[in-house]
Design an enzyme around this catalytic site. Sequence first.
Site, PDB file in Angstrom:
ATOM      1  N   ASP A   1      87.658  15.323  -3.998  1.00  0.00           N
ATOM      2  CA  ASP A   1      88.003  14.337  -3.746  1.00  0.00           C
ATOM      3  C   ASP A   1      89.058  14.456  -2.222  1.00  0.00           C
ATOM      4  O   ASP A   1      88.905  13.371  -1.213  1.00  0.00           O
ATOM      5  CB  ASP A   1      88.429  13.571  -4.598  1.00  0.00           C
TER       6      ASP A   1
ATOM      7  N   TYR B   1      84.163  28.493  -8.843  1.00  0.00           N
ATOM      8  CA  TYR B   1      84.046  28.006 -10.573  1.00  0.00           C
ATOM      9  C   TYR B   1      84.497  29.263 -11.367  1.00  0.00           C
ATOM     10  O   TYR B   1      83.575  29.857 -10.454  1.00  0.00           O
ATOM     11  CB  TYR B   1      83.524  27.286 -10.675  1.00  0.00           C
TER      12      TYR B   1
ATOM     13  N   GLN C   1      96.175  22.615   3.533  1.00  0.00           N
ATOM     14  CA  GLN C   1      94.686  22.756   3.963  1.00  0.00           C
ATOM     15  C   GLN C   1      93.902  23.260   5.490  1.00  0.00           C
ATOM     16  O   GLN C   1      93.386  23.885   5.458  1.00  0.00           O
ATOM     17  CB  GLN C   1      93.801  20.863   3.527  1.00  0.00           C
TER      18      GLN C   1
ATOM     19  N   ARG D   1      82.637  26.701  -2.540  1.00  0.00           N
ATOM     20  CA  ARG D   1      82.276  25.317  -3.415  1.00  0.00           C
ATOM     21  C   ARG D   1      82.551  24.066  -3.378  1.00  0.00           C
ATOM     22  O   ARG D   1      82.656  23.439  -2.321  1.00  0.00           O
ATOM     23  CB  ARG D   1      82.884  26.127  -4.716  1.00  0.00           C
ATOM     24  N   GLY D   2      82.266  23.236  -4.249  1.00  0.00           N
ATOM     25  CA  GLY D   2      82.188  21.554  -4.470  1.00  0.00           C
ATOM     26  C   GLY D   2      81.783  20.982  -2.922  1.00  0.00           C
ATOM     27  O   GLY D   2      80.406  21.751  -2.263  1.00  0.00           O
ATOM     28  N   GLU D   3      82.967  20.849  -1.912  1.00  0.00           N
ATOM     29  CA  GLU D   3      81.879  19.903  -1.229  1.00  0.00           C
ATOM     30  C   GLU D   3      82.817  20.494  -0.030  1.00  0.00           C
ATOM     31  O   GLU D   3      82.253  20.904   1.780  1.00  0.00           O
ATOM     32  CB  GLU D   3      82.599  18.372  -0.888  1.00  0.00           C
ATOM     33  N   ASP D   4      83.844  20.434   0.221  1.00  0.00           N
ATOM     34  CA  ASP D   4      84.678  20.678   1.549  1.00  0.00           C
ATOM     35  C   ASP D   4      84.499  21.775   2.226  1.00  0.00           C
ATOM     36  O   ASP D   4      84.498  22.116   3.108  1.00  0.00           O
ATOM     37  CB  ASP D   4      86.842  19.661   1.094  1.00  0.00           C
ATOM     38  N   SER D   5      85.109  22.657   1.137  1.00  0.00           N
ATOM     39  CA  SER D   5      85.513  23.947   1.551  1.00  0.00           C
ATOM     40  C   SER D   5      83.397  24.935   2.163  1.00  0.00           C
ATOM     41  O   SER D   5      83.134  25.545   3.348  1.00  0.00           O
ATOM     42  CB  SER D   5      85.615  25.384   0.553  1.00  0.00           C
TER      43      SER D   5
HETATM   44  O1  TRH Z   1      88.535  22.152  -5.632  1.00  0.00           O
HETATM   45  P1  TRH Z   1      86.178  21.988  -5.220  1.00  0.00           P
HETATM   46  O2  TRH Z   1      85.544  22.114  -6.138  1.00  0.00           O
HETATM   47  O3  TRH Z   1      86.758  20.226  -5.105  1.00  0.00           O
HETATM   48  C1  TRH Z   1      85.190  18.972  -5.587  1.00  0.00           C
HETATM   49  C2  TRH Z   1      85.706  18.162  -7.034  1.00  0.00           C
HETATM   50  O4  TRH Z   1      85.714  19.116  -8.084  1.00  0.00           O
HETATM   51  C3  TRH Z   1      85.438  17.058  -6.810  1.00  0.00           C
HETATM   52  O5  TRH Z   1      85.183  16.235  -7.716  1.00  0.00           O
HETATM   53  C4  TRH Z   1      83.956  17.442  -6.289  1.00  0.00           C
HETATM   54  O6  TRH Z   1      83.272  15.748  -6.677  1.00  0.00           O
HETATM   55  C5  TRH Z   1      83.252  17.554  -5.546  1.00  0.00           C
HETATM   56  O7  TRH Z   1      84.371  18.987  -5.642  1.00  0.00           O
HETATM   57  C6  TRH Z   1      81.802  18.089  -4.967  1.00  0.00           C
HETATM   58  O8  TRH Z   1      85.606  22.103  -4.379  1.00  0.00           O
HETATM   59  P2  TRH Z   1      86.082  22.188  -2.272  1.00  0.00           P
HETATM   60  O9  TRH Z   1      85.337  20.508  -2.664  1.00  0.00           O
HETATM   61  O10 TRH Z   1      85.536  22.647  -1.182  1.00  0.00           O
HETATM   62  O11 TRH Z   1      87.825  21.004  -1.777  1.00  0.00           O
HETATM   63  C7  TRH Z   1      88.662  22.050  -2.646  1.00  0.00           C
HETATM   64  C8  TRH Z   1      90.013  21.781  -0.969  1.00  0.00           C
HETATM   65  O12 TRH Z   1      90.619  23.074  -0.779  1.00  0.00           O
HETATM   66  C9  TRH Z   1      89.335  22.428   0.549  1.00  0.00           C
HETATM   67  O13 TRH Z   1      89.983  20.481   1.336  1.00  0.00           O
HETATM   68  C10 TRH Z   1      89.782  23.261   1.068  1.00  0.00           C
HETATM   69  C11 TRH Z   1      91.051  23.535   0.206  1.00  0.00           C
HETATM   70  N1  TRH Z   1      91.674  24.355   0.050  1.00  0.00           N
HETATM   71  C12 TRH Z   1      93.129  24.610   0.739  1.00  0.00           C
HETATM   72  O14 TRH Z   1      93.692  23.997   1.323  1.00  0.00           O
HETATM   73  N2  TRH Z   1      93.982  25.817   0.232  1.00  0.00           N
HETATM   74  C13 TRH Z   1      92.817  26.778  -0.328  1.00  0.00           C
HETATM   75  O15 TRH Z   1      93.695  28.102  -0.522  1.00  0.00           O
HETATM   76  C14 TRH Z   1      91.613  27.111  -0.600  1.00  0.00           C
HETATM   77  C15 TRH Z   1      91.348  27.639  -1.265  1.00  0.00           C
HETATM   78  C16 TRH Z   1      91.031  25.472  -0.533  1.00  0.00           C
END
Ligand code: TRH
Length: 390
Positions: free
Chosen positions: A28, A205, A267, A283-287
Amino acid sequence: MSEQPPTPSATPELACDIFCAVIDNFGDIGVCWRLARQLQAEYGWRVRLFVDDLKVFHALCPAVDATLARQEALGVVIEHWHDPAHAGDRLDIADVVIEAFACELPPAYVAAMARRARKPVWVNLEYLSGEDWVADFHTRPSPHPRYPLEKTFFFPGLGAGTGGVLKERDLDARRLAFDAPAWWREHVQGEPPGADSTVISLFAYENPAVDSLLAQWRDGAEPVVLLVPEGRISGALARFFGVPRFAAGTTARAGALRAHALGFVEQPRFDALLWAADINFVRGEDSFVRAQWACKPFVWHIYPQADDAHLPKLDAALAHYTQALDASARASTERFWHAWNGAGTPDWADFSRHRRAQEARAASWAGELAAIGDLAANLVTHVLARLPRG
Ligand code: TRH
């Protein structure tokens, strides 16, 4: 949507408030922080970001001090949104108001939006989905039941007619300038592995399928180098290698598998991990989005939702990504992604047989996705078209 991305010079310097409630993990705030920086850096907007969990934010941006009520980082004003009713020290209403992922705005803030002579452009930024219905709902208006205000729903997506996904203007240039040897020296204290090794990043996860996959990599004929950011999957790695913790700095070996635990990086440095690898588990959205811009084959561990609501999203993303693959490579990718998301056992030999085709597809897919336009550019275009005159 935006064949002609708006240029900063053609964009008025707008004030923008983004409200972000952290549900769990990093996604988020990850999306909101990326959007905030982009609107500030690329369009010169004055961005204020309300976040209810500064500790999680601190992991993505160590400059954020979790004890401060108000601070600034990378040109963005950050307010600790400590109470749902809290709306900043002063009730300043911005020109553009973005509520992320249907978080509820403070009632006093909404009332003040309604009193403002020039009504703000109010946008609800939704979660990303590659499903077809998204294009129909993207930018639909929703009049407020009591106030003379209208909010629109802005849908990120993977197909034409959606808001697209975030992509900074300099991202491709930074990727092409990536200094792999320097990255390996800094993060793994060694040179990049030779061409005979497959480098895999693993951001996921907890996943029951990981044990089988680790065993396949260990027992395989080809060397595999695994890069694992410290997090929810680390416990499984520790158990597999029989070490107490798989914490940053740990290296473990078993058969053809060598695994490195990495520290969580801020990030803007996350992309480099994806560029360093040949195949990325995200995983998730941003990665998941960043893996697509990395132009490398990837495997998505989707955020699990109640009643398996995530499964159609997984299949929609697969349909976009595998569209141009031949039937055999496509079926193998589908099997592998499904297994990684709970349906079956992942078969690495079956999946990696199609590596060349996947590599070509990952690059062509990034081009197709870019054709939708970057989400920040699409959002700016959307806002400018709705900004009250005068
Ligand atoms: O962390 P996520 O699983 O996030 C989410 C949340 O669970 C949210 O509630 C849900 O609705 C959504 O997923 C779908 O995965 P995501 O989205 O990939 O976010 C991880 C963030 O962490 C991303 O911006 C990349 C960042 N990151 C770093 O900045 N440094 C790191 O070393 C790593 C491994 C990730």
